[in-house]
Scaffold this motif. Structure first.
Motif, PDB file in Angstrom:
ATOM      1  N   VAL A   1       0.839  -1.201   0.000  1.00 28.80           N
ATOM      2  CA  VAL A   1       0.000   0.000   0.000  1.00 28.80           C
ATOM      3  C   VAL A   1       0.874   1.250   0.000  1.00 28.80           C
ATOM      4  N   TRP A   2       2.025   1.161   0.653  1.00 27.15           N
ATOM      5  CA  TRP A   2       2.855   2.339   0.831  1.00 27.15           C
ATOM      6  C   TRP A   2       3.986   2.446  -0.183  1.00 27.15           C
ATOM      7  N   ILE A   3       4.429   1.325  -0.739  1.00 26.80           N
ATOM      8  CA  ILE A   3       5.555   1.344  -1.675  1.00 26.80           C
ATOM      9  C   ILE A   3       5.096   0.741  -2.996  1.00 26.80           C
ATOM     10  N   SER A   4       5.154   1.500  -4.047  1.00 32.36           N
ATOM     11  CA  SER A   4       4.763   1.041  -5.368  1.00 32.36           C
ATOM     12  C   SER A   4       5.940   1.192  -6.329  1.00 32.36           C
ATOM     13  N   GLU A   5       5.779   0.632  -7.517  1.00 34.80           N
ATOM     14  CA  GLU A   5       6.823   0.750  -8.527  1.00 34.80           C
ATOM     15  C   GLU A   5       7.006   2.211  -8.955  1.00 34.80           C
ATOM     16  N   ASP A   6       5.911   2.966  -8.992  1.00 37.61           N
ATOM     17  CA  ASP A   6       6.021   4.376  -9.362  1.00 37.61           C
ATOM     18  C   ASP A   6       6.846   5.151  -8.344  1.00 37.61           C
ATOM     19  N   ALA A   7       6.668   4.828  -7.062  1.00 35.61           N
ATOM     20  CA  ALA A   7       7.437   5.520  -6.026  1.00 35.61           C
ATOM     21  C   ALA A   7       8.921   5.212  -6.153  1.00 35.61           C
ATOM     22  N   LEU A   8       9.253   3.949  -6.439  1.00 32.26           N
ATOM     23  CA  LEU A   8      10.663   3.591  -6.588  1.00 32.26           C
ATOM     24  C   LEU A   8      11.269   4.237  -7.836  1.00 32.26           C
ATOM     25  N   ALA A   9      10.466   4.404  -8.899  1.00 36.18           N
ATOM     26  CA  ALA A   9      10.974   5.031 -10.116  1.00 36.18           C
ATOM     27  C   ALA A   9      11.292   6.508  -9.906  1.00 36.18           C
ATOM     28  N   LEU A  10      10.594   7.150  -8.974  1.00 33.60           N
ATOM     29  CA  LEU A  10      10.808   8.574  -8.698  1.00 33.60           C
ATOM     30  C   LEU A  10      11.653   8.781  -7.444  1.00 33.60           C
ATOM     31  N   TRP A  11      12.478   7.797  -7.107  1.00 31.21           N
ATOM     32  CA  TRP A  11      13.237   7.855  -5.849  1.00 31.21           C
ATOM     33  C   TRP A  11      14.304   8.943  -5.883  1.00 31.21           C
ATOM     34  N   SER A  12      15.038   9.028  -6.986  1.00 27.04           N
ATOM     35  CA  SER A  12      16.123  10.003  -7.085  1.00 27.04           C
ATOM     36  C   SER A  12      15.569  11.359  -7.475  1.00 27.04           C
ATOM     37  N   ALA A  13      16.201  12.404  -6.948  1.00 27.49           N
ATOM     38  CA  ALA A  13      15.761  13.772  -7.235  1.00 27.49           C
ATOM     39  C   ALA A  13      16.241  14.194  -8.618  1.00 27.49           C
ATOM     40  N   PRO A  14      15.441  14.960  -9.360  1.00 31.20           N
ATOM     41  CA  PRO A  14      15.917  15.475 -10.656  1.00 31.20           C
ATOM     42  C   PRO A  14      17.053  16.473 -10.441  1.00 31.20           C
ATOM     43  N   ARG A  15      17.940  16.529 -11.388  1.00 36.05           N
ATOM     44  CA  ARG A  15      19.088  17.429 -11.281  1.00 36.05           C
ATOM     45  C   ARG A  15      18.625  18.873 -11.381  1.00 36.05           C
ATOM     46  N   ARG A  16      19.151  19.689 -10.505  1.00 36.36           N
ATOM     47  CA  ARG A  16      18.789  21.096 -10.497  1.00 36.36           C
ATOM     48  C   ARG A  16      19.625  21.843 -11.534  1.00 36.36           C
ATOM     49  N   THR A  17      19.058  22.872 -12.091  1.00 31.61           N
ATOM     50  CA  THR A  17      19.728  23.667 -13.120  1.00 31.61           C
ATOM     51  C   THR A  17      20.339  24.948 -12.573  1.00 31.61           C
ATOM     52  N   THR A  18      20.100  25.248 -11.309  1.00 30.79           N
ATOM     53  CA  THR A  18      20.660  26.447 -10.691  1.00 30.79           C
ATOM     54  C   THR A  18      21.891  26.082  -9.879  1.00 30.79           C
ATOM     55  N   ARG A  19      22.546  27.082  -9.338  1.00 29.72           N
ATOM     56  CA  ARG A  19      23.753  26.859  -8.557  1.00 29.72           C
ATOM     57  C   ARG A  19      23.405  26.211  -7.224  1.00 29.72           C
ATOM     58  N   GLY A  20      24.325  25.407  -6.725  1.00 31.98           N
ATOM     59  CA  GLY A  20      24.113  24.764  -5.442  1.00 31.98           C
ATOM     60  C   GLY A  20      24.330  23.265  -5.546  1.00 31.98           C
ATOM     61  N   GLY A  21      24.280  22.607  -4.387  1.00 32.32           N
ATOM     62  CA  GLY A  21      24.474  21.166  -4.346  1.00 32.32           C
ATOM     63  C   GLY A  21      23.308  20.421  -4.975  1.00 32.32           C
ATOM     64  N   GLN A  22      23.616  19.242  -5.470  1.00 38.70           N
ATOM     65  CA  GLN A  22      22.600  18.407  -6.096  1.00 38.70           C
ATOM     66  C   GLN A  22      21.949  17.504  -5.042  1.00 38.70           C
ATOM     67  N   PRO A  23      20.617  17.540  -4.908  1.00 31.93           N
ATOM     68  CA  PRO A  23      19.955  16.634  -3.952  1.00 31.93           C
ATOM     69  C   PRO A  23      19.987  15.197  -4.464  1.00 31.93           C
ATOM     70  N   HIS A  24      20.138  14.273  -3.551  1.00 33.08           N
ATOM     71  CA  HIS A  24      20.188  12.859  -3.916  1.00 33.08           C
ATOM     72  C   HIS A  24      18.805  12.222  -3.938  1.00 33.08           C
ATOM     73  N   TYR A  25      17.908  12.688  -3.074  1.00 29.81           N
ATOM     74  CA  TYR A  25      16.609  12.034  -2.920  1.00 29.81           C
ATOM     75  C   TYR A  25      15.497  13.020  -3.255  1.00 29.81           C
ATOM     76  N   SER A  26      14.463  12.520  -3.882  1.00 32.37           N
ATOM     77  CA  SER A  26      13.313  13.353  -4.195  1.00 32.37           C
ATOM     78  C   SER A  26      12.470  13.570  -2.948  1.00 32.37           C
ATOM     79  N   ASP A  27      11.562  14.544  -3.022  1.00 42.87           N
ATOM     80  CA  ASP A  27      10.642  14.772  -1.900  1.00 42.87           C
ATOM     81  C   ASP A  27       9.765  13.551  -1.661  1.00 42.87           C
ATOM     82  N   LEU A  28       9.435  12.833  -2.744  1.00 43.44           N
ATOM     83  CA  LEU A  28       8.622  11.626  -2.600  1.00 43.44           C
ATOM     84  C   LEU A  28       9.356  10.561  -1.791  1.00 43.44           C
TER      85      LEU A  28
END
Length: 325
Positions: free
Chosen positions: A38-65
């Motif tokens: 109920v809590w973990i689906s294939e869609d959630a695992l596919a969106l696990w990594s955070a998208p790369r940011r285009t502005t200055r600063g460190g790159q997040p490893h994990y998405s908000d999801l």
């Protein structure tokens, strides 16, 4: 004074008896509340990594999801952040997926002001009939047993106030807010109403919301036709225009004076406000009476996730009752 001193003057309300009519479906819904799929689906695992940011600063490893999913599992199973990290790590190993699990410090840092997924649109297209209630959630302080049994010195207790708005039609929590204990119920009401998307035709609350500011706010947001049910205090006085243009409050005062408060509660449907109190009891049973986060912003994130958890559990199966006595 004995507890039954005024028993002869109290209203005798017989206890109602109900029977669950959809026990098989409701029983299966209760089982599914413990299902990890109920809590973990294939869609959630596919969106696990955070998208790369285009502005200055460190790159997040994990998405908000990903952060939201970890915090949700920790809340459901009542685990601190370190144990939540271990739980998620073992789930990833059992699923055989090669994902990095955020550590406890990342969960704490990202939980501050976390943006949750948008609330799905309600399946019910009818106007909202909302009951608003609030309760206190503990943060820290000595337990009652320690104080009573061992005479421990009482420390200054701190708690937060949880405000929930329950839709009587769909049984869903449509709005919520976590405030500090000094914030009154009417003060938190505008923020709750901002979360209601559709129309509202009924509003039930207790006497703490009594007053012209509440009725004016509801009329401005949802129109003058909204049915507002608020019990006036015992010393309430009708308005100056009660004789020729009575308000809903004036009519309630007149009916209570003529027929009594119990008759007004039954005719106005005010007794349905008990469903809001039941929702508070469900929160403290399923989620817990105490907040685990330490900072206020993390506590607000924890409360918002708790609302999603309760709504998800209720969507899996709700009991249908019929009165037998």
């Amino acid at each position: 004074m004995p507890h039954n001193f005024n028993a002869n003057r109290r209203d005798k309300i017989p206890k109602q008896r109900h029977r669950v009519t959809n026990w098989a479906e409701y029983n299966e819904g209760l089982r599914r509340r413990g299902d990890l799929t109920v809590w973990i689906s294939e869609d959630a695992l596919a969106l696990w990594s955070a998208p790369r940011r285009t502005t200055r600063g460190g790159q997040p490893h994990y998405s908000d999801l990903a952060i939201e999913l970890c915090l949700t599992l920790g809340l459901v199973f009542k685990q601190p952040l370190r144990q939540t990290q271990g739980l998620m790590r073992s789930i990833a190993r059992l699923l055989g997926v090669g994902i990095a699990v955020p550590d406890f410090s990342t969960l704490s840092r990202r939980g501050n002001g976390l943006t949750l997924r948008p609330k799905p649109k309600s399946r019910c297209d009818k106007p909202v009939q909302m009951v608003v209630d609030s309760t206190g959630l503990k943060i820290f302080g000595e337990g009652d047993w320690l104080e009573q049994k061992h005479k421990a010195k009482r420390k200054r207790r701190t708690w937060r106030k949880l405000h929930l708005g329950l839709d009587l039609v769909s049984g869903e929590i449509v709005c919520s807010d976590l405030t500090k204990d000094a914030v009154g119920d009417p003060t938190a009401l505008p923020g709750l109403l901002d979360q209601v998307d559709g129309p509202m035709d009924r509003f039930l609350v207790d006497g703490a919301y009594d007053g012209k500011p509440t009725s004016d706010l509801l009329a401005a947001r949802f129109g003058s036709t909204i049915e507002v049910t608020i019990p006036p205090p015992r010393n309430a006085i009708p308005s100056l225009s009660a004789a020729y243009n009575p308000t809903a409050r004036d009519r309630a005062i007149a009916q209570i004076k003529a027929d009594g408060r119990m008759a007004w509660q039954k005719s106005s449907g005010y007794n349905q406000r008990s469903r809001g109190e039941t929702q508070m009891g469900r929160w403290k049973t399923v989620i817990g009476p105490k907040l685990m986060a330490r900072t206020f912003e993390n506590q607000k994130t924890e409360a918002r996730i708790g609302v999603q958890v309760l709504n998800q559990m209720n969507a899996l199966g709700r009991p249908s009752f019929e009165r037998t006595a």
